[in-house]
Design a protein around this motif. Structure first.
Motif, PDB file in Angstrom:
ATOM      1  N   TYR A 130      32.110  32.794  45.318  1.00 46.62           N
ATOM      2  CA  TYR A 130      33.419  32.654  45.970  1.00 46.62           C
ATOM      3  C   TYR A 130      34.032  34.023  46.181  1.00 46.62           C
ATOM      4  CZ  TYR A 130      38.482  31.644  46.081  1.00 46.62           C
ATOM      5  OH  TYR A 130      39.821  31.600  46.408  1.00 46.62           O
ATOM      6  N   PHE A 131      34.838  34.133  47.239  1.00 42.50           N
ATOM      7  CA  PHE A 131      35.589  35.363  47.488  1.00 42.50           C
ATOM      8  C   PHE A 131      37.068  35.011  47.568  1.00 42.50           C
ATOM      9  CE2 PHE A 131      37.802  38.149  50.471  1.00 42.50           C
ATOM     10  CZ  PHE A 131      37.610  39.379  49.848  1.00 42.50           C
ATOM     11  N   HIS A 132      37.889  35.648  46.720  1.00 43.80           N
ATOM     12  CA  HIS A 132      39.327  35.403  46.719  1.00 43.80           C
ATOM     13  C   HIS A 132      40.020  36.542  47.469  1.00 43.80           C
ATOM     14  CE1 HIS A 132      42.715  33.107  45.176  1.00 43.80           C
ATOM     15  NE2 HIS A 132      43.338  34.225  44.858  1.00 43.80           N
ATOM     16  N   PRO A 133      41.074  36.232  48.253  1.00 43.76           N
ATOM     17  CA  PRO A 133      41.774  37.299  48.989  1.00 43.76           C
ATOM     18  C   PRO A 133      42.203  38.434  48.066  1.00 43.76           C
ATOM     19  CG  PRO A 133      42.550  35.151  49.695  1.00 43.76           C
ATOM     20  CD  PRO A 133      41.648  34.907  48.512  1.00 43.76           C
ATOM     21  N   LYS A 134      41.978  39.658  48.522  1.00 41.37           N
ATOM     22  CA  LYS A 134      42.257  40.833  47.695  1.00 41.37           C
ATOM     23  C   LYS A 134      43.737  40.940  47.332  1.00 41.37           C
ATOM     24  CE  LYS A 134      41.531  45.850  47.515  1.00 41.37           C
ATOM     25  NZ  LYS A 134      41.031  47.036  48.249  1.00 41.37           N
ATOM     26  N   ASP A 135      44.628  40.592  48.286  1.00 44.08           N
ATOM     27  CA  ASP A 135      46.054  40.745  47.996  1.00 44.08           C
ATOM     28  C   ASP A 135      46.562  39.668  47.043  1.00 44.08           C
ATOM     29  OD1 ASP A 135      47.469  39.230  51.031  1.00 44.08           O
ATOM     30  OD2 ASP A 135      45.782  38.663  49.768  1.00 44.08           O
ATOM     31  N   ARG A 136      45.700  38.703  46.697  1.00 45.17           N
ATOM     32  CA  ARG A 136      46.092  37.684  45.725  1.00 45.17           C
ATOM     33  C   ARG A 136      45.281  37.799  44.442  1.00 45.17           C
ATOM     34  NH1 ARG A 136      46.835  32.305  49.602  1.00 45.17           N
ATOM     35  NH2 ARG A 136      48.036  33.338  51.230  1.00 45.17           N
ATOM     36  N   THR A 137      44.666  38.956  44.248  1.00 44.89           N
ATOM     37  CA  THR A 137      43.851  39.198  43.057  1.00 44.89           C
ATOM     38  C   THR A 137      44.455  40.316  42.224  1.00 44.89           C
ATOM     39  OG1 THR A 137      41.846  38.547  44.271  1.00 44.89           O
ATOM     40  CG2 THR A 137      41.542  39.821  42.250  1.00 44.89           C
ATOM     41  N   ARG A 138      44.529  40.109  40.912  1.00 44.38           N
ATOM     42  CA  ARG A 138      45.045  41.122  39.985  1.00 44.38           C
ATOM     43  C   ARG A 138      43.970  41.382  38.929  1.00 44.38           C
ATOM     44  NH1 ARG A 138      47.795  40.657  43.731  1.00 44.38           N
ATOM     45  NH2 ARG A 138      50.051  40.304  43.898  1.00 44.38           N
ATOM     46  N   ASP A 139      43.263  42.491  39.081  1.00 46.09           N
ATOM     47  CA  ASP A 139      42.155  42.834  38.186  1.00 46.09           C
ATOM     48  C   ASP A 139      42.644  43.839  37.150  1.00 46.09           C
ATOM     49  OD1 ASP A 139      39.813  43.590  36.939  1.00 46.09           O
ATOM     50  OD2 ASP A 139      38.646  43.674  38.797  1.00 46.09           O
ATOM     51  N   THR A 140      42.711  43.404  35.895  1.00 46.62           N
ATOM     52  CA  THR A 140      43.232  44.278  34.831  1.00 46.62           C
ATOM     53  C   THR A 140      42.309  45.465  34.557  1.00 46.62           C
ATOM     54  OG1 THR A 140      42.230  42.797  33.177  1.00 46.62           O
ATOM     55  CG2 THR A 140      44.559  42.455  33.701  1.00 46.62           C
ATOM     56  N   SER A 141      41.037  45.375  34.961  1.00 45.66           N
ATOM     57  CA  SER A 141      40.128  46.507  34.746  1.00 45.66           C
ATOM     58  C   SER A 141      40.378  47.618  35.761  1.00 45.66           C
ATOM     59  CB  SER A 141      38.668  46.048  34.844  1.00 45.66           C
ATOM     60  OG  SER A 141      38.312  45.758  36.191  1.00 45.66           O
ATOM     61  N   GLN A 142      41.090  47.291  36.855  1.00 52.84           N
ATOM     62  CA  GLN A 142      41.354  48.272  37.902  1.00 52.84           C
ATOM     63  C   GLN A 142      42.813  48.721  37.956  1.00 52.84           C
ATOM     64  OE1 GLN A 142      38.851  49.507  39.806  1.00 52.84           O
ATOM     65  NE2 GLN A 142      37.472  48.249  38.570  1.00 52.84           N
ATOM     66  N   SER A 143      43.647  48.223  37.053  1.00 53.25           N
ATOM     67  CA  SER A 143      45.080  48.512  37.105  1.00 53.25           C
ATOM     68  C   SER A 143      45.396  49.910  36.579  1.00 53.25           C
ATOM     69  CB  SER A 143      45.861  47.469  36.292  1.00 53.25           C
ATOM     70  OG  SER A 143      47.212  47.843  36.169  1.00 53.25           O
ATOM     71  N   SER A 144      45.890  50.765  37.449  1.00 52.11           N
ATOM     72  CA  SER A 144      46.282  52.113  37.023  1.00 52.11           C
ATOM     73  C   SER A 144      47.492  52.052  36.105  1.00 52.11           C
ATOM     74  CB  SER A 144      46.588  52.970  38.251  1.00 52.11           C
ATOM     75  OG  SER A 144      47.648  52.406  39.012  1.00 52.11           O
ATOM     76  N   VAL A 145      48.347  51.063  36.303  1.00 47.61           N
ATOM     77  CA  VAL A 145      49.542  50.927  35.454  1.00 47.61           C
ATOM     78  C   VAL A 145      49.131  50.669  34.012  1.00 47.61           C
ATOM     79  CG1 VAL A 145      51.656  49.618  35.062  1.00 47.61           C
ATOM     80  CG2 VAL A 145      50.884  50.041  37.395  1.00 47.61           C
ATOM     81  N   LEU A 146      48.170  49.771  33.809  1.00 49.55           N
ATOM     82  CA  LEU A 146      47.705  49.468  32.455  1.00 49.55           C
ATOM     83  C   LEU A 146      47.007  50.670  31.823  1.00 49.55           C
ATOM     84  CD1 LEU A 146      46.301  45.844  32.888  1.00 49.55           C
ATOM     85  CD2 LEU A 146      48.205  46.529  31.422  1.00 49.55           C
ATOM     86  N   LYS A 147      46.190  51.356  32.599  1.00 46.37           N
ATOM     87  CA  LYS A 147      45.465  52.510  32.050  1.00 46.37           C
ATOM     88  C   LYS A 147      46.410  53.634  31.645  1.00 46.37           C
ATOM     89  CE  LYS A 147      41.268  51.512  34.721  1.00 46.37           C
ATOM     90  NZ  LYS A 147      40.351  51.978  35.776  1.00 46.37           N
TER      91      LYS A 147
END
Length: 316
Positions: free
Chosen positions: A206-223
């Motif tokens: 499956y492919f989910h729309p990018k603007d509706r995806t929140r990937d915690t491994s890619q979040s600069s805010v979390l890092k």
């Protein structure tokens, strides 16, 4: 201009007015909706239209300006617009974070979910990864889906040390196609949170729309909050330890997809406002919708090429 051209233009205008009258008589066009007549503010007019269409009344928040509430609490607001609402609210001045929380909470229960999948090895030497368990939690971390899934190919490696999956779990597992249909129904129109979530989507085919995806491994805010380089590869386990001060994925019985999904949602909620603000600034501008832009001239649709045949007959 030549007399013939003026006469032609006049006849076209006359047909235009006759057709407008037909639409008004049939109740398809409001007599008060003529061009140039505005009785309410643009934002409020759009909100009123959406509210009537859904036959619901959006709740009011006393501490949020009326114009902002109209946009944020619209029952038909799309998930990809929520980041923009965050940005608008954050620009309102002092106390903006509180307004963001208040307004977006109305939408959040049905708009946000977090997902985590566990995979087993199939194919030659067990190198293919196939879905064997999927867990989905809501914004509050409550489990709304958690089932074991039988892969399409025979299992070669259960990967129990990491997946926690054993042969026993497959006895009551459901077929992949059935699980896929159930899960995608939940994910539809949602903002989906997860860690290295592309792996989960790949397992679901499956492919989910990018603007509706929140990937915690890619979040600069979390890092940044964890004191890690923005380009660093960070595990969910370490983010949980640094930011949530809790231990996950311990022991030798494998990961819990429920625990991992809940942890991803906790991390998202921890930095939600900052994350959504960054996303809003990085999104490309979108063209205004005809529904929410009263200034758009829709009179062109009364021209011959758009006019329905049945109404043509009634207007002649």
């Amino acid at each position: 201009s030549p007399p013939g051209r003026s006469k032609k233009k006049s006849r076209k205008h006359q047909r235009f007015m006759e057709r407008r009258a037909v639409l008004e008589q049939k109740g398809l066009l409001s007599p008060h909706g003529r061009l140039g007549s505005q009785t309410t503010e643009p934002g409020l007019e759009a909100h009123t239209t959406l509210t009537k269409a859904n036959d619901t009344t959006a709740p009011r928040c006393d501490n949020v300006p009326e114009r902002v509430v109209s946009a944020s609490l619209s029952p038909s607001a799309s998930p990809d617009s929520i980041a923009r609402h965050h940005s608008v609210l954050l620009s309102q001045g002092n106390g903006s974070s509180k307004r963001v929380r208040t307004s977006s909470l109305i939408l959040r229960p049905g708009k946000y979910v977090a997902i985590d999948c566990e995979m087993v090895g199939t194919g030659p030497q067990g190198r293919l990864s196939e879905l064997a368990r999927c867990s989905v939690v809501n914004y509050e971390g409550d489990v709304i889906y958690d089932k074991y899934v039988r892969p399409e190919l025979p299992i070669v490696d259960y990967r129990t040390r990491w997946s926690g999956i054993t042969k026993q779990h497959m006895k009551n597992a459901i077929p992949f196609t059935a699980a896929q249909a159930e899960i995608l129904k939940i994910l539809k129109d949602k903002i989906v949170v997860g860690h290295a979530i592309h792996n989960d989507f790949q397992a679901l085919k499956y492919f989910h729309p990018k603007d509706r995806t929140r990937d915690t491994s890619q979040s600069s805010v979390l890092k940044k909050r964890a004191g890690l380089p923005v380009r660093a590869n960070v595990s969910l386990k370490n983010l949980a330890r640094y930011l949530l001060h809790k231990k996950i994925q311990v022991g030798c019985k494998g990961h819990s997809s429920v625990e991992d999904a809940q942890t991803a949602m906790e991390l998202y909620r921890l930095v939600e406002v900052q994350w959504e603000k960054e996303l809003a600034h990085s999104m490309p501008p979108r063209p205004p919708s005809p529904v929410t832009d009263p200034a758009a001239d829709s009179s062109q649709y009364l021209d011959d090429q758009y006019w329905p045949t049945d109404l043509m007959a009634s207007s002649s």
